[in-house]
Design a protein around this motif. Structure first.
Motif: not given
Length: 175
Positions: A33-40, A158-162
């Motif tokens: 998971w990535q801050p600001g991307i998911y989960p929020t 989220q369509g951003l991070i492979p």
């Protein structure tokens, strides 16, 4: 008590996400998971609004959260599921979150047991989920609860991070 979350729970859910994300930044990530991307906070609020967010509450404190619905990402269609089910017969677990300061108390197991009960109430035949392929604690937890690994596939967080996902399933008993 495990119950559907309300709008009043969103701040607590978001705080748990932030606590976990901060812990993973400092200690290494199991979730991808990535801050600001998911989960929020926004993703939590959206799940609450749809009636798909559930929380474990004890003495007024939110200890865990999970999203339960029937939404299968496109990658699910690539899997050779052992237990066939129509989309409406498969409950999907998303975003099970236990804040790191509460880990090791069996809260995730309580949430999984609840998901099994809820799935039966929804007339589901199976429970499916995906997690980051390198999330060994999650894979182990779910396997301990009778889930089996079905396969792996690339995806985009989220369509951003492979990322590489592992897909698991659990057949519900008919009783």
């Amino acid at each position: 008590m495990i119950r559907k979350a309300t709008a009043a729970d969103v701040d607590s859910i978001a705080a748990a996400y932030n606590s976990l994300l901060q812990h993973e930044q400092q200690n290494g990530s199991h979730s991808n998971w990535q801050p600001g991307i998911y989960p929020t906070r926004n993703s939590a609020a959206a799940a609450v609004e749809k009636g798909e967010m559930f929380v474990l509450e004890q003495e007024g404190q939110i200890l865990a959260s999970v999203v339960l619905n029937k939404n299968q990402a496109p990658e699910y269609a690539q899997m050779a599921w052992q237990y066939p089910a129509e989309p409406e017969q498969a409950l999907v677990i998303h975003t099970l979150c236990i804040p790191p300061e509460l880990s090791g108390r069996g809260l995730a197991s309580q949430m999984i047991d609840y998901a099994k009960t809820y799935a039966k109430e929804q007339n589901c035949l199976v429970i499916r989920l995906d997690t980051w392929a390198q999330n060994e604690p999650a894979k182990s937890l779910y396997q301990k609860h009778g889930f089996r690994i079905v396969g792996y596939a690339p995806a985009m967080l989220q369509g951003l991070i492979p990322e590489e996902l592992v897909f698991l399933e659990h057949q519900l008993s008919l009783s």
